[in-house]
Motif scaffolding. Structure first.
Motif, PDB file in Angstrom:
ATOM      1  N   ASN A 116     -25.293 -11.660   9.647  1.00  0.00           N
ATOM      2  CA  ASN A 116     -25.608 -12.090  11.012  1.00  0.00           C
ATOM      3  C   ASN A 116     -24.293 -12.488  11.695  1.00  0.00           C
ATOM      4  O   ASN A 116     -23.501 -13.255  11.148  1.00  0.00           O
ATOM      5  CB  ASN A 116     -26.574 -13.281  10.945  1.00  0.00           C
ATOM      6  N   HIS A 117     -24.065 -11.962  12.902  1.00  0.00           N
ATOM      7  CA  HIS A 117     -22.804 -12.199  13.617  1.00  0.00           C
ATOM      8  C   HIS A 117     -22.523 -13.707  13.821  1.00  0.00           C
ATOM      9  O   HIS A 117     -21.363 -14.144  13.758  1.00  0.00           O
ATOM     10  CB  HIS A 117     -22.893 -11.483  14.972  1.00  0.00           C
ATOM     11  N   LEU A 118     -23.577 -14.485  14.057  1.00  0.00           N
ATOM     12  CA  LEU A 118     -23.396 -15.923  14.301  1.00  0.00           C
ATOM     13  C   LEU A 118     -22.955 -16.627  13.013  1.00  0.00           C
ATOM     14  O   LEU A 118     -22.099 -17.519  13.034  1.00  0.00           O
ATOM     15  CB  LEU A 118     -24.684 -16.543  14.851  1.00  0.00           C
ATOM     16  N   GLY A 120     -21.243 -15.163  10.884  1.00  0.00           N
ATOM     17  CA  GLY A 120     -19.846 -14.740  10.806  1.00  0.00           C
ATOM     18  C   GLY A 120     -18.943 -15.708  11.563  1.00  0.00           C
ATOM     19  O   GLY A 120     -17.921 -16.162  11.036  1.00  0.00           O
ATOM     20  N   HIS A 121     -19.324 -16.061  12.806  1.00  0.00           N
ATOM     21  CA  HIS A 121     -18.493 -17.007  13.562  1.00  0.00           C
ATOM     22  C   HIS A 121     -18.359 -18.336  12.812  1.00  0.00           C
ATOM     23  O   HIS A 121     -17.266 -18.906  12.731  1.00  0.00           O
ATOM     24  CB  HIS A 121     -19.074 -17.245  14.961  1.00  0.00           C
ATOM     25  N   VAL A 122     -19.469 -18.832  12.271  1.00  0.00           N
ATOM     26  CA  VAL A 122     -19.403 -20.094  11.503  1.00  0.00           C
ATOM     27  C   VAL A 122     -18.469 -19.917  10.305  1.00  0.00           C
ATOM     28  O   VAL A 122     -17.656 -20.795   9.997  1.00  0.00           O
ATOM     29  CB  VAL A 122     -20.822 -20.529  11.043  1.00  0.00           C
ATOM     30  N   VAL A 148     -19.438 -21.205  20.445  1.00  0.00           N
ATOM     31  CA  VAL A 148     -19.383 -20.794  21.855  1.00  0.00           C
ATOM     32  C   VAL A 148     -18.820 -19.381  21.985  1.00  0.00           C
ATOM     33  O   VAL A 148     -17.639 -19.152  21.770  1.00  0.00           O
ATOM     34  CB  VAL A 148     -18.522 -21.767  22.708  1.00  0.00           C
ATOM     35  N   SER A 149     -19.686 -18.435  22.350  1.00  0.00           N
ATOM     36  CA  SER A 149     -19.228 -17.049  22.476  1.00  0.00           C
ATOM     37  C   SER A 149     -19.713 -16.471  23.796  1.00  0.00           C
ATOM     38  O   SER A 149     -20.221 -17.198  24.650  1.00  0.00           O
ATOM     39  CB  SER A 149     -19.754 -16.242  21.289  1.00  0.00           C
ATOM     40  N   GLY A 150     -19.572 -15.148  23.934  1.00  0.00           N
ATOM     41  CA  GLY A 150     -20.027 -14.514  25.168  1.00  0.00           C
ATOM     42  C   GLY A 150     -21.546 -14.450  25.250  1.00  0.00           C
ATOM     43  O   GLY A 150     -22.114 -14.302  26.320  1.00  0.00           O
ATOM     44  N   THR A 326     -12.159 -14.987  18.641  1.00  0.00           N
ATOM     45  CA  THR A 326     -12.888 -13.865  19.247  1.00  0.00           C
ATOM     46  C   THR A 326     -13.303 -12.901  18.116  1.00  0.00           C
ATOM     47  O   THR A 326     -12.839 -13.030  16.976  1.00  0.00           O
ATOM     48  CB  THR A 326     -12.011 -13.149  20.297  1.00  0.00           C
ATOM     49  N   ASP A 327     -14.178 -11.953  18.466  1.00  0.00           N
ATOM     50  CA  ASP A 327     -14.795 -11.125  17.428  1.00  0.00           C
ATOM     51  C   ASP A 327     -13.781 -10.435  16.518  1.00  0.00           C
ATOM     52  O   ASP A 327     -12.819  -9.824  16.988  1.00  0.00           O
ATOM     53  CB  ASP A 327     -15.702 -10.078  18.080  1.00  0.00           C
ATOM     54  N   ASN A 328     -14.032 -10.514  15.225  1.00  0.00           N
ATOM     55  CA  ASN A 328     -13.143  -9.907  14.231  1.00  0.00           C
ATOM     56  C   ASN A 328     -13.933  -9.670  12.954  1.00  0.00           C
ATOM     57  O   ASN A 328     -14.938 -10.339  12.703  1.00  0.00           O
ATOM     58  CB  ASN A 328     -11.960 -10.842  13.961  1.00  0.00           C
ATOM     59  N   ALA A 330     -12.817 -10.091   9.821  1.00  0.00           N
ATOM     60  CA  ALA A 330     -12.504 -11.005   8.716  1.00  0.00           C
ATOM     61  C   ALA A 330     -13.595 -12.064   8.559  1.00  0.00           C
ATOM     62  O   ALA A 330     -14.007 -12.406   7.452  1.00  0.00           O
ATOM     63  CB  ALA A 330     -11.143 -11.653   8.937  1.00  0.00           C
ATOM     64  N   MET A 331     -14.092 -12.572   9.707  1.00  0.00           N
ATOM     65  CA  MET A 331     -15.139 -13.609   9.627  1.00  0.00           C
ATOM     66  C   MET A 331     -16.433 -13.025   9.024  1.00  0.00           C
ATOM     67  O   MET A 331     -17.178 -13.727   8.338  1.00  0.00           O
ATOM     68  CB  MET A 331     -15.398 -14.225  11.009  1.00  0.00           C
ATOM     69  N   ILE A 332     -16.680 -11.737   9.291  1.00  0.00           N
ATOM     70  CA  ILE A 332     -17.862 -11.073   8.708  1.00  0.00           C
ATOM     71  C   ILE A 332     -17.646 -10.930   7.190  1.00  0.00           C
ATOM     72  O   ILE A 332     -18.575 -11.099   6.395  1.00  0.00           O
ATOM     73  CB  ILE A 332     -18.091  -9.682   9.362  1.00  0.00           C
TER      74      ILE A 332
HETATM   75 ZN    ZN Z   1     -18.875 -13.018  18.645  1.00  0.00          ZN
END
Ligand code: ZN
Ligand code: KG4
Length: 362
Positions: A116-118, A120-122, A148-150, A326-328, A330-332
């Motif tokens: 899940n992308h979120l 990923g951000h965490v 906080v993202s787009g 911002t989206d990358n 590595a976080m995934i």
């Molecule tokens: Zn994002």
């Protein structure tokens, strides 16, 4: 046994990214993090065009993956699995990443790890950066996370550190627009190029945030946000000051603020968004008794946000290096690594049924 290595892929919106990450208990080390941004392609349309995004991911994803493997000094045979953003995002764009990840994992007979992308951000909080490792310790728990993202504005409470289950609890979120959307829509009205957050940040540095007032998008003593009224307030203020905002529906030619006036508009708008984020995050800390706070997602790259959280928030502030805000991919990869270690993946014929989803549930 050697440390596990994953290929990670992110194509949920307008960044085409691939990364190779390595297990570095309890954290995750990026060996490469290649990002091809489509911003230039979408700029003339004033926002992301989903079909253009999908087609460009198709062209760029394999060169980007190849570069990520070469930079990491890793071949396909060295991988222990493939992690990919499965949701939420633009469905066509997600499908490109998911299909590629499925093909690679199936051909190698290695785990396919949907992320899940979120999450990923965490998980950007758990990435090592240039030799140094996250400063997070058990002393920081429970931790309030402002994401906080787009597309999202959410407050979470994190009770554990990886590799334990994080015990993430959603405390509150935006009822309408996300903070990044408020930046982007505001920038569009001001005639600034897409994506607006960075441009507003730059202009705001030269502006006066008290030049005039815009409403603070606050909703009382709760942990919810609302940013949709802000663009109307900005539109009205521009009109009141004699400008003609650059709305597509308008038949009149735009008359926009320039120079110092533009800088002031950016500073006032930015202050209003950051104030809401700051106040609600501070409230979350009070309500939960959190011992530290972190901000993740594209908007966490904002210089005013970073400065306010560093100097004014009541508990230690943990930030993520700009490259991972911002989206990358590595976080995934970080989120995927913990899933791999927990056995949460698909392999062999069962992975063939996996698909992408535009929504965030599930
Ligand atoms: Zn994002
Ligand atoms: O996390 P992200 O890359 O993608 C999504 O998951 O949505 O976030 C993109 C958002 C955009 O709205 C962009 O304008 C905003 O992050 N952003 C910023 C800054 N850099 C990117 N907003 C404010 N200040 C910045 N410096």
């Amino acid at each position: 046994m050697s440390n596990k290595k994953l290929l990670a892929i992110e194509t949920s919106c307008d960044e085409c990214s691939a990364s190779v990450v390595e297990q570095a208990d309890p954290w995750v080390k990026p060996l490469s993090n290649v990002i091809f941004s489509q911003i230039e392609l979408h700029r003339r349309f004033g926002g992301v065009v989903p079909e253009v995004a999908s087609r460009n991911h198709l062209d760029m994803l394999f060169p980007v993956i190849e570069e990520a493997l070469i930079k990491a000094g890793v071949g396909f045979k060295d991988l222990d699995g493939v992690a990919v953003t499965q949701r939420p995002g633009l469905i066509g764009a997600l499908l490109v990443g998911v299909s590629a990840a499925k093909a690679i994992a199936y051909a190698l007979d290695k785990p396919f790890i949907p992320v899940n992308h979120l999450e990923g951000h965490v998980s950007s909080l758990f990435l090592a950066h240039q030799g140094s490792f996250p400063a997070l310790t058990r002393e920081h728990l429970p931790l309030v996370i402002c994401l906080v993202s787009g597309g999202h504005t959410q407050l979470y409470l994190m009770k554990e550190l990886p590799p334990q289950n994080l015990g993430l609890k959603l405390l509150g979120e935006s009822r309408d627009d996300a903070a990044g959307e408020a930046f982007d829509k505001g920038a569009k009205l001001l005639g600034l190029p897409y994506p607006g957050g960075r441009a507003i940040d730059e202009h705001a540095k030269k502006g006066n945030s008290k030049a005039f007032a815009l409403p603070r998008p606050m909703l009382g003593d709760n942990l919810e946000f609302s940013f949709s009224g802000l663009k109307t307030a900005l539109f009205t203020e521009l009109k009141n000051q004699g400008y003609e905002p650059s709305a597509r529906i308008s038949t009149k030619p735009a008359k926009l603020p320039t120079g110092k006036a533009l800088d002031d508009f950016c500073a006032v708008l930015q202050e209003s968004i950051i104030e809401a984020l700051f106040r609600k995050t501070q409230l979350a800390i009070q309500k939960t008794g959190a011992r530290a706070v972190a901000v993740v997602g594209g908007v966490s790259a904002n210089s005013r946000l970073r400065s306010r959280f560093t100097h004014e928030i009541s508990v230690p502030f943990i930030s993520v290096p700009l490259e991972f805000c911002t989206d990358n991919a590595a976080m995934i990869g970080a989120a995927g690594m913990y899933r791999l270690l927990n056995g949460s993946f698909l392999q062999g014929p069962q992975l063939l049924s996996a698909t992408a989803y535009s929504n965030s549930e599930g």
